[in-house]
Design an enzyme around this catalytic site. Structure first.
Site, PDB file in Angstrom:
ATOM      1  N   ASP A  71      32.338  35.291  39.807  1.00  0.00           N
ATOM      2  CA  ASP A  71      32.933  33.995  40.148  1.00  0.00           C
ATOM      3  C   ASP A  71      32.444  32.884  39.230  1.00  0.00           C
ATOM      4  OD1 ASP A  71      34.433  32.165  41.565  1.00  0.00           O
ATOM      5  OD2 ASP A  71      33.572  32.673  43.510  1.00  0.00           O
TER       6      ASP A  71
ATOM      7  N   GLU B   2      41.972  30.484  50.566  1.00  0.00           N
ATOM      8  CA  GLU B   2      40.877  29.548  50.822  1.00  0.00           C
ATOM      9  C   GLU B   2      41.339  28.090  50.816  1.00  0.00           C
ATOM     10  OE1 GLU B   2      36.800  30.641  49.108  1.00  0.00           O
ATOM     11  OE2 GLU B   2      38.175  31.650  47.748  1.00  0.00           O
TER      12      GLU B   2
END
Length: 628
Positions: free
Chosen positions: A393, A448
């Site tokens: 990430d 998200e």
């Protein structure tokens, strides 16, 4: 005095020869300034023109405009290869390939392209080769600089669209998580947009894209000034370092009707062949993802992770993903435990999961893998523990240094047999063909986000997901009020959106409260034999059918008011049992119908709703498409 006929004929012949000698070179010179390339009558056609030393490229389809004549060129610190060019020679070839992938819209691929390589030079002798390819579903070009001309300072490449062309654009962000909004080509606000931009012209639909992007170059975005239909290529770097010959990424235009664009694998087809020879360890699958389900606390709890593994094992879901927190100091957040290798409970979790037939995928921040020393610490350790994959990430850049990091981490994760899911990342751009252990990438405003719209959700199958696997993470039923769609639409996203690791983002409790959704998740694969668009319009509706074996899985998402959706069942002849999961008055309901291929499937859709379905060959006695 009479002139002999023989004298007249001789004079005419001499005049004709003189005329031919005079005009032939002129015709040849004129012909050399325009080149065309296409694979067939109804395929997109590229037209390259050299006019007063400047190159342009246009694309048409069935005689109608796709891309208007658009500038082509590149500038280095030693040569301006966008003007004052003279033609040298042309070389043609046909590209015929077959290859097989581990994930994507279909596993078996066939490539047929025509390629022309046009060579040019400046008065000072600087060389530029323009390589153009055309296939049944696209046109692409790239620059090849055979000699060393110094660092690249930019491209003059642009795409000129008709001003009134419908446009679906995502505002550019370094994490590629901009939402897609509809404009016209000219009315889109001044700014920068993702290079995965979709346009509709009289020649059909065209998705702009990029392929074969590596650390030798820089990522592209589109720069636009309101009031024009021009979208310029802007690179992430002001200067691209190069010390020799250079081959740039492909500038691709995926072109055709909407169904052709949606099922296209053009950007993969342009990419280099796989660099992983043994792919037996690469296995796509569905994943119980614990971040939205359990948050920070779950990331630091062995007991919580074992409970998630138990649930995945009960459901026969092949993977469980442990997100951020597992290697941080207990009770602290984002503070790496310096003794994580010895203090971590991860080896115990991996052993526990392995005994239950579940593989573990772990989240890791890019900063932990930034140097050779860090990678030498982390990657062999994860492999030794038996971790199946890494979710890396926060790259948040497509500049050349970060792309060079991608080149390195791709090779090293493959060497350690670790599947890869990139978040905060670039978008696929052919990466999944060259590196088949890359199962999915984020690069999308996914589950998200709290500001997604139903229109955005119905645009993604025609934009971001066209070019490769997309880790949207559907299934977050517990986020009521934070997502714009219904429960049935949320089930349908698992098929409407393709991902080699399909991460289910909900809680076990939310699945148990929706047994029809849970049962559907038990059935849905993560690898497909074929993909078809059954119905769609960006921003309004998207219904995709994906085949695994003899079953077709259906996923439909809609924006706008409630309606009776009518979907052509274009999945092949014969009779089909179709089971759908739809929104009912008191929750999800299952409907069963027997239809013939080509019939219309009618589904009641709520506002911002959708559906999921399975179609299997019907014969007397068949009552369900679900299999144990």
């Amino acid at each position: 005095m009479a002139v002999p006929i023989r004298t007249v004929v001789a004079g005419l012949c001499a005049g004709l020869v003189a005329a031919l000698l005079t005009t032939a070179p002129a015709r040849a010179e004129q012909d050399d300034q325009v080149w065309a390339l296409s694979t067939g009558t109804h395929a997109p056609r590229a037209r390259i023109t050299l006019d007063s030393g400047t190159l342009s490229l246009a694309v048409s389809r069935d005689g109608r405009t796709v891309i208007e004549p658009s500038p082509v060129g590149i500038v280095t610190e030693q040569a301006d290869l966008s003007k004052d060019l003279r033609f040298l020679h042309r070389k043609d070839r046909t590209v015929d390939e077959r290859y097989r992938t581990k994930s994507g819209k279909r596993l078996d691929r066939r490539v047929h392209m025509k390629e022309t390589r046009l060579s040019f030079a400046t008065a000072a002798g600087a060389r530029l080769d323009l390589v153009v390819r055309a296939s049944a579903d696209g046109v692409a070009y790239r620059y090849v600089l055979p000699g060393a001309h110094g660092d690249v300072l930019g491209e003059t490449s642009a795409f000129n669209l008709p001003a009134d062309a419908a446009a679906w654009l995502g505002t550019y962000r370094v994490d590629n998580e901009g939402q897609f909004v509809q404009y016209t080509a000219a009315t889109a606000p001044t700014g920068e947009y993702s290079d995965q931009a979709l346009f509709e012209t009289s020649g059909g639909y065209t998705l702009l894209a990029e392929s074969d992007l590596t650390g030798a170059y820089s990522g592209a975005r589109l720069a636009h000034t309101q009031g024009t239909g021009t979208y310029r290529i802007k690179l992430a770097d002001d200067r691209i370092r190069t010390d020799g010959p250079l081959t740039t990424p492909w500038r691709a235009m995926v072109t055709g009707d909407l169904a052709t664009v949606t099922r296209s694998t053009f950007t993969d087809d342009l990419a280099p062949a796989p660099k992983v020879t043994d792919t037996s360890w690469i296995k796509p699958g569905t994943v119980l993802w614990t971040w939205l389900a359990g948050g920070k606390e779950a990331g630091q709890s062995l007991a919580a992770q074992k409970a998630y593994v138990d649930y995945a094992a009960e459901r026969d879901w092949p993977y469980e993903a442990v997100d951020a927190g597992w290697y941080y100091k207990p009770g602290e957040w984002e503070t790496v435990d310096p003794d994580w290798q010895t203090n971590s409970w991860m080896p115990e979790l991996v052993r526990y999961a392995r005994a239950k037939g579940v593989g573990i995928v772990v989240w890791i921040h890019q900063r932990e893998l930034d140097t050779p020393e860090e990678r030498a610490q982390w990657l062999p350790t994860l492999e030794r523990w038996g971790v199946k994959g890494v979710k890396i990430d926060f790259m948040n850049s497509e500049a050349q240094p970060m792309l060079q990091w991608y080149d390195t981490i791709l090779a090293e994760t493959a060497a350690h047999h670790l599947l890869v899911d990139f978040h905060g990342s670039t978008i696929p751009k052919g990466i999944q063909r060259t590196w088949p252990h890359v199962m999915t990438l984020e690069g999308v405003a996914g589950e998200e986000k709290r500001t997604n719209t139903a229109a955005h959700l119905t645009t993604l199958p025609f934009t971001r997901n066209v070019i490769g696997s997309m880790d949207f993470t559907p299934g977050a039923f517990h986020r009521v009020g934070l997502r714009p769609n219904s429960d049935a639409a949320e089930v349908g996203l698992t098929v409407a959106y393709e991902s080699g690791l399909q991460m289910f983002a909900g809680t076990p409790e939310s699945y148990d409260q929706r047994p029809l959704a849970r049962a559907y998740f038990d059935q849905v694969p993560a690898a497909w034999d074929d993909t078809r668009l059954l119905a769609g319009r960006p921003g309004q509706e998207a219904v995709l059918a994906r085949r695994a074996g003899d079953r077709w899985f259906l996923g439909g998402v809609y924006a706008g008011a409630a309606r009776t959706a009518e979907v052509p069942l274009s999945i092949g002849p014969g009779r089909w049992l179709v089971e759908t999961v739809e929104d009912g008055a008191d929750g999800l309901v299952r409907e069963r119908k027997v239809l013939r291929g080509g019939d219309t499937l009618r589904v009641e859709v709520v506002a911002g709703g959708g559906f999921a379905g399975i179609a299997c060959p019907w014969r007397p006695g068949i009552t369900t498409c679900h299999r144990s």
